[in-house]
Motif scaffolding. Structure first.
Motif, mmCIF file in Angstrom:
data_model
loop_
_atom_site.group_PDB
_atom_site.id
_atom_site.type_symbol
_atom_site.label_atom_id
_atom_site.label_comp_id
_atom_site.label_asym_id
_atom_site.label_seq_id
_atom_site.Cartn_x
_atom_site.Cartn_y
_atom_site.Cartn_z
ATOM 1 N N ARG A 12 69.124 11.906 -30.603
ATOM 2 C CA ARG A 12 70.313 12.047 -31.441
ATOM 3 C C ARG A 12 70.283 11.085 -32.621
ATOM 4 O O ARG A 12 69.665 10.030 -32.570
ATOM 5 N N ARG A 72 77.027 19.382 -25.326
ATOM 6 C CA ARG A 72 76.221 19.157 -26.538
ATOM 7 C C ARG A 72 74.852 18.559 -26.192
ATOM 8 O O ARG A 72 73.822 18.972 -26.751
ATOM 9 N N GLU A 75 72.613 21.190 -24.509
ATOM 10 C CA GLU A 75 72.190 22.225 -25.436
ATOM 11 C C GLU A 75 71.025 21.745 -26.303
ATOM 12 O O GLU A 75 70.200 22.542 -26.724
ATOM 13 N N GLN A 76 70.970 20.447 -26.576
ATOM 14 C CA GLN A 76 69.946 19.905 -27.452
ATOM 15 C C GLN A 76 68.753 19.316 -26.705
ATOM 16 O O GLN A 76 67.710 19.082 -27.293
ATOM 17 N N ASP A 78 65.471 18.733 -24.697
ATOM 18 C CA ASP A 78 64.203 19.436 -24.528
ATOM 19 C C ASP A 78 63.663 19.091 -23.140
ATOM 20 O O ASP A 78 63.122 18.013 -22.925
#
Length: 79
Positions: A12, A72, A75-76, A78
């Motif tokens: 992030r 959030r 969803e991001q 990996d």
């Protein structure tokens, strides 16, 4: 486990981070082990166990992540 999570690179942007990535992932694992399946259930877990989590993890935050924060992140993330 905490040391392993702390070694993960946080993907992030620095701006707007309220919680370290390791803490969010640890809370998700603890919540899941306690039978919480879903973002709202993870938030409820954090609310219910706020005092104990802060005390045992040595963190000082006004509140723990919300359901939208968990969403959030996942969803991001990996995998």
């Amino acid at each position: 486990m905490i040391e392993s999570l702390q070694s993960l690179e946080d993907f992030r942007a620095p701006r707007g981070r309220r919680y370290p990535l390791w803490l969010i992932l640890l809370l998700a694992m603890l919540g899941t082990l306690s039978g919480c399946y879903g973002y709202q259930a993870l938030e409820d877990f954090c609310v219910r166990h706020y005092q104990a989590l802060c005390q045992h993890l040595g963190i000082t935050v006004k509140r723990l992540p919300s359901d939208s924060t968990f969403r959030r992140i996942f969803e991001q993330l990996d995998f």
